[in-house]
Design a protein around this motif. Structure first.
Motif, PDB file in Angstrom:
ATOM      1  N   ARG A 183      42.884  40.383  44.908  1.00 39.56           N
ATOM      2  CA  ARG A 183      41.627  39.848  45.418  1.00 39.56           C
ATOM      3  C   ARG A 183      40.763  40.953  46.012  1.00 39.56           C
ATOM      4  NH1 ARG A 183      41.950  36.065  50.617  1.00 39.56           N
ATOM      5  NH2 ARG A 183      42.634  38.086  51.428  1.00 39.56           N
ATOM      6  N   ARG A 184      41.369  41.841  46.795  1.00 36.55           N
ATOM      7  CA  ARG A 184      40.589  42.903  47.429  1.00 36.55           C
ATOM      8  C   ARG A 184      39.994  43.847  46.379  1.00 36.55           C
ATOM      9  NH1 ARG A 184      44.292  44.874  50.508  1.00 36.55           N
ATOM     10  NH2 ARG A 184      44.331  47.079  49.967  1.00 36.55           N
ATOM     11  N   VAL A 185      40.798  44.165  45.371  1.00 40.54           N
ATOM     12  CA  VAL A 185      40.317  45.049  44.306  1.00 40.54           C
ATOM     13  C   VAL A 185      39.190  44.377  43.519  1.00 40.54           C
ATOM     14  CG1 VAL A 185      40.980  46.164  42.143  1.00 40.54           C
ATOM     15  CG2 VAL A 185      42.498  46.294  44.125  1.00 40.54           C
ATOM     16  N   TYR A 186      39.375  43.119  43.185  1.00 35.57           N
ATOM     17  CA  TYR A 186      38.385  42.372  42.396  1.00 35.57           C
ATOM     18  C   TYR A 186      37.086  42.199  43.178  1.00 35.57           C
ATOM     19  CZ  TYR A 186      36.715  38.567  39.324  1.00 35.57           C
ATOM     20  OH  TYR A 186      36.002  37.774  38.466  1.00 35.57           O
ATOM     21  N   ASP A 187      37.195  41.872  44.471  1.00 35.72           N
ATOM     22  CA  ASP A 187      35.999  41.712  45.302  1.00 35.72           C
ATOM     23  C   ASP A 187      35.223  43.022  45.405  1.00 35.72           C
ATOM     24  OD1 ASP A 187      36.595  39.066  45.724  1.00 35.72           O
ATOM     25  OD2 ASP A 187      37.330  39.320  47.778  1.00 35.72           O
ATOM     26  N   ALA A 188      35.949  44.125  45.590  1.00 35.42           N
ATOM     27  CA  ALA A 188      35.289  45.428  45.721  1.00 35.42           C
ATOM     28  C   ALA A 188      34.599  45.809  44.410  1.00 35.42           C
ATOM     29  CB  ALA A 188      36.308  46.493  46.116  1.00 35.42           C
ATOM     30  N   GLU A 189      35.255  45.518  43.300  1.00 37.31           N
ATOM     31  CA  GLU A 189      34.668  45.840  41.997  1.00 37.31           C
ATOM     32  C   GLU A 189      33.372  45.060  41.788  1.00 37.31           C
ATOM     33  OE1 GLU A 189      36.479  44.531  38.030  1.00 37.31           O
ATOM     34  OE2 GLU A 189      37.169  46.612  38.194  1.00 37.31           O
ATOM     35  N   ARG A 190      33.382  43.770  42.104  1.00 31.71           N
ATOM     36  CA  ARG A 190      32.180  42.940  41.919  1.00 31.71           C
ATOM     37  C   ARG A 190      31.076  43.315  42.898  1.00 31.71           C
ATOM     38  NH1 ARG A 190      33.850  36.834  42.071  1.00 31.71           N
ATOM     39  NH2 ARG A 190      35.136  37.609  43.803  1.00 31.71           N
ATOM     40  N   ALA A 191      31.436  43.868  44.044  1.00 32.89           N
ATOM     41  CA  ALA A 191      30.438  44.262  45.036  1.00 32.89           C
ATOM     42  C   ALA A 191      29.892  45.664  44.783  1.00 32.89           C
ATOM     43  CB  ALA A 191      31.049  44.198  46.433  1.00 32.89           C
ATOM     44  N   GLY A 192      30.373  46.327  43.736  1.00 33.09           N
ATOM     45  CA  GLY A 192      29.873  47.658  43.399  1.00 33.09           C
ATOM     46  C   GLY A 192      30.442  48.765  44.255  1.00 33.09           C
ATOM     47  N   ARG A 193      31.589  48.521  44.901  1.00 34.93           N
ATOM     48  CA  ARG A 193      32.212  49.553  45.737  1.00 34.93           C
ATOM     49  C   ARG A 193      33.690  49.702  45.357  1.00 34.93           C
ATOM     50  NH1 ARG A 193      34.940  46.394  49.243  1.00 34.93           N
ATOM     51  NH2 ARG A 193      34.116  44.323  49.718  1.00 34.93           N
ATOM     52  N   ALA A 194      33.945  49.710  44.070  1.00 39.76           N
ATOM     53  CA  ALA A 194      35.324  49.746  43.571  1.00 39.76           C
ATOM     54  C   ALA A 194      36.069  50.980  44.071  1.00 39.76           C
ATOM     55  CB  ALA A 194      35.317  49.710  42.045  1.00 39.76           C
ATOM     56  N   PHE A 195      37.283  50.780  44.536  1.00 41.27           N
ATOM     57  CA  PHE A 195      38.151  51.894  44.910  1.00 41.27           C
ATOM     58  C   PHE A 195      39.317  52.032  43.922  1.00 41.27           C
ATOM     59  CE2 PHE A 195      39.708  48.102  47.021  1.00 41.27           C
ATOM     60  CZ  PHE A 195      41.090  48.150  46.880  1.00 41.27           C
ATOM     61  N   MET A 196      39.422  51.069  43.012  1.00 39.21           N
ATOM     62  CA  MET A 196      40.463  51.074  42.003  1.00 39.21           C
ATOM     63  C   MET A 196      40.114  49.977  41.003  1.00 39.21           C
ATOM     64  SD  MET A 196      44.618  50.843  42.617  1.00 39.21           S
ATOM     65  CE  MET A 196      44.483  49.507  43.784  1.00 39.21           C
ATOM     66  N   THR A 197      40.425  50.190  39.739  1.00 41.10           N
ATOM     67  CA  THR A 197      40.165  49.145  38.751  1.00 41.10           C
ATOM     68  C   THR A 197      41.223  48.049  38.869  1.00 41.10           C
ATOM     69  OG1 THR A 197      41.541  50.155  37.039  1.00 41.10           O
ATOM     70  CG2 THR A 197      39.220  50.852  37.158  1.00 41.10           C
ATOM     71  N   VAL A 198      40.900  46.877  38.368  1.00 41.14           N
ATOM     72  CA  VAL A 198      41.885  45.802  38.342  1.00 41.14           C
ATOM     73  C   VAL A 198      43.074  46.210  37.482  1.00 41.14           C
ATOM     74  CG1 VAL A 198      42.308  43.409  37.677  1.00 41.14           C
ATOM     75  CG2 VAL A 198      40.153  44.025  38.784  1.00 41.14           C
ATOM     76  N   GLU A 199      42.803  46.893  36.368  1.00 43.74           N
ATOM     77  CA  GLU A 199      43.901  47.352  35.507  1.00 43.74           C
ATOM     78  C   GLU A 199      44.858  48.271  36.267  1.00 43.74           C
ATOM     79  OE1 GLU A 199      40.540  46.343  32.679  1.00 43.74           O
ATOM     80  OE2 GLU A 199      40.741  47.274  34.657  1.00 43.74           O
ATOM     81  N   ARG A 200      44.288  49.153  37.047  1.00 40.61           N
ATOM     82  CA  ARG A 200      45.122  50.066  37.835  1.00 40.61           C
ATOM     83  C   ARG A 200      45.910  49.293  38.894  1.00 40.61           C
ATOM     84  NH1 ARG A 200      48.507  54.067  38.984  1.00 40.61           N
ATOM     85  NH2 ARG A 200      48.016  55.241  40.856  1.00 40.61           N
TER      86      ARG A 200
END
Length: 579
Positions: free
Chosen positions: A465-482
């Motif tokens: 959830r944290r990774v997905y939320d960050a990705e959608r907010a444009g502040r990704a620290f890691m991909t969902v795949e990773r």
């Protein structure tokens, strides 16, 4: 053609490679087909429509204490329902391979807060094994829900050969025959496919029972020579040492971490407890990644274990392991009779002065922040204090010291005073940094232990959830795949297990996740009775709309909050032997 089909989901293979919409065909417990086009569903027993959902390998939980519970409820539904399909037993130097029932009760009862009587009954009634190979066979014969892999506990073999009393005396060393027997047990366990050995040096883990009550675990009394001889076996076989250094002695951490280095030899795989953003010592968060980088840069194979969610704990009265880390707290937990002896101690003026002195020490290595203004009461017969901190209660009662406010309530109401606090992992940006660090392994749920204190069965979903939320907010620290790779294939590869991947030919341990339900339901508080522990109301997680399907070994076992009829009745999991 297929036993099961999962159609139209976004497929993650567990390697970190880009995800893609695919259709999966499962046959004979393995992934038979991964197709860009729909599969023929004729004669297929189970078809899951995964449109708009994620299809990923089952999550691996590298740190559990299911050693007793797996004998009583082998389906392990509290983990399986959250997409965990492989768990590791034998953590923190504790296993049930060689010790008898009474010693197992003393080892697990207080350290892991598993009711001692039930540990003794389970091992006494159900233990049929004498060796590691027989233990693996006994687990394999159970109707396992999830897959099982295991460490051999250092305290287990030490107590088995020295006796618990001799194994927990600082002036006693194992004789040559006893040390050879421990080495033989470890070799036999590795031959049986165990992933390695766990050893503990943490000094606030205390024994239960009466014979050796409040002594530290047997492995804490091992000499450097003993550890080196056991580590040498792990090094030769390239199996893992899971260790818990003593937080109060930095030299313990340095010695255990540095054991990974092998000058002129292959490195020793070492996974230590644990990388955490500790409220009491915030600066230490910078040290964990640095240590891993240095050791691995020198040729080591070192990882920290890390719980990738806030470490929130609950306590009934004073029954919380963090009180073991200072003298006055350990003295209270030493007394098992809460109605008389413990209550009298907590009411004593001399004891309170001692507790206040310990509480007011704000510096030095420690786990608990020792701040009763950061400890909220959630249940109490006195409704006026619910929702307040103990610090606030002290102010309301004429400026009482927070310790006295806490002890007054515990003396009056005992374990009926339930409260919670967050000890570590409270800063999201630090959690993000740990989650992406290659020197950190994600896990450390303690599933199966501390049944009234915490519940992290869904830690993997909360990370996603944290990774997905960050990705959608444009502040990704890691991909969902990773992130999926970190929770699955990366761990399987390091421990040498046939798990964690979802490619053609791989084990069909599969989780279907609805990303639209990676929401606040993951944080909800819940309890559920454990019938095999006299219906003890344990803390659990309940986010039943998030995981819509779980397969173990190609068999559908759980989905949408409901177990399949086969879970815990038909064996779907396996005892996984390390490669």
């Amino acid at each position: 053609m297929y036993d099961s089909i999962i159609r139209g989901g976004r497929w993650f293979d567990g390697t970190g490679a880009p995800s893609a919409v695919r259709h999966l065909g499962i046959r004979a417990g393995r992934v038979e087909t991964i197709s860009t086009t729909p599969l023929d569903e004729t004669g297929c027993g189970t078809v899951i429509d995964a449109t708009g959902k994620w299809v990923m390998p089952g999550i691996i939980d590298i740190h559990t204490h299911y050693d007793v519970e797996v004998l009583l409820e082998p389906g392990l539904p509290e983990s399986v329902r959250h997409g965990v399909t492989t768990v590791l037993l034998g953590s923190c130097s504790l296993s049930t391979v060689h010790v008898g029932a009474e010693v197992a009760g003393d080892l697990f009862g207080r350290v892991e807060a598993i009711p001692r009587r039930h540990v003794i009954e389970a091992i006494g009634d159900l233990k049929t094994w004498r060796t590691a190979a027989e233990y693996a066979e006994a687990l394999q014969a159970l109707p396992l829900g999830a897959n099982i892999a295991s460490f051999l506990g250092h305290s287990d073999i030490r107590a088995a050969h020295m006796g618990l009393d001799r194994a927990t005396r600082a002036d006693v060393r194992p004789d040559a025959a006893e040390l050879s027997a421990m080495e033989r047990n470890l070799t036999e366990a590795l031959d049986a496919g165990f992933v390695g050995m766990s050893s503990q040096q943490l000094l606030f883990d205390k024994l239960d029972g009466q014979l050796c009550r409040s002594r530290t675990l047997p492995s804490t009394y091992a000499t450097t020579r003993e550890r080196r001889r056991l580590n040498a076996i792990l090094r030769r076989r390239y199996r893992a040492l899971q260790g818990g250094p003593d937080v109060a002695r930095p030299q313990s951490l340095v010695a255990m971490a540095a054991s990974t280095l092998g000058i002129g030899r292959r490195p020793l795989k070492v996974s230590l407890l644990s990388a955490a953003d500790i409220k009491a010592i915030p600066a230490v968060a910078h040290i964990f990644p640095a240590i891993a980088r240095v050791l691995n840069g020198l040729g080591g194979d070192f990882r920290w274990q890390h719980l990738p969610v806030p470490f929130e704990v609950y306590s009934d009265g004073i029954d919380l392991p963090v009180f073991e880390e200072f003298g006055s707290g350990a003295a209270a937990l030493h007394l098992s009779n809460q109605l008389t002896e413990r209550r009298e101690l907590l009411a004593s003026p001399d004891y309170r002065r001692w507790f206040r002195k310990d509480y007011d020490k704000k510096y030095g290595p420690r786990v608990w922040h020792r701040d009763f203004f950061d400890a909220e009461i959630v249940e109490c017969p006195d409704a006026a204090v619910i929702g307040k901190t103990f610090g606030q209660v002290g102010l309301d009662r004429g400026g009482l010291h927070p310790v006295d406010a806490f002890l007054d309530l515990v003396v009056e109401h005992g374990p009926k005073v339930r409260w919670h606090t967050t000890i570590s992992n409270h800063r999201p940006h630090v959690l993000d940094r740990f989650a992406a660090d290659p020197g950190v392994q994600l896990g450390f749920s303690d599933a199966g232990a501390h049944l009234r204190n915490m519940a992290f069965y869904n830690f993997g979903l909360r990370l996603l959830r944290r990774v997905y939320d960050a990705e959608r907010a444009g502040r990704a620290f890691m991909t969902v795949e990773r992130a999926v790779h970190r929770l699955t294939g990366e761990l399987a590869d390091w421990y040498g297990l046939d798990a964690g991947h979802l490619r053609v030919g791989d084990r069909a341990d599969v989780v279907v996740v609805d990303p639209g339900r990676l929401d606040e339901s993951l944080d909800a508080y819940a309890e559920h009775p454990a019938p095999y522990f006299d219906n003890l109301s344990r803390m659990v997680n309940r986010n039943d709309d998030t995981v819509t399907a779980v397969f173990v070994g190609g068999t559908y076992v759980f989905g949408n909050g409901r177990p399949a009829p086969v879970l815990g009745v038909q064996r779907t999991g396996q005892f996984l032997r390390a490669r």
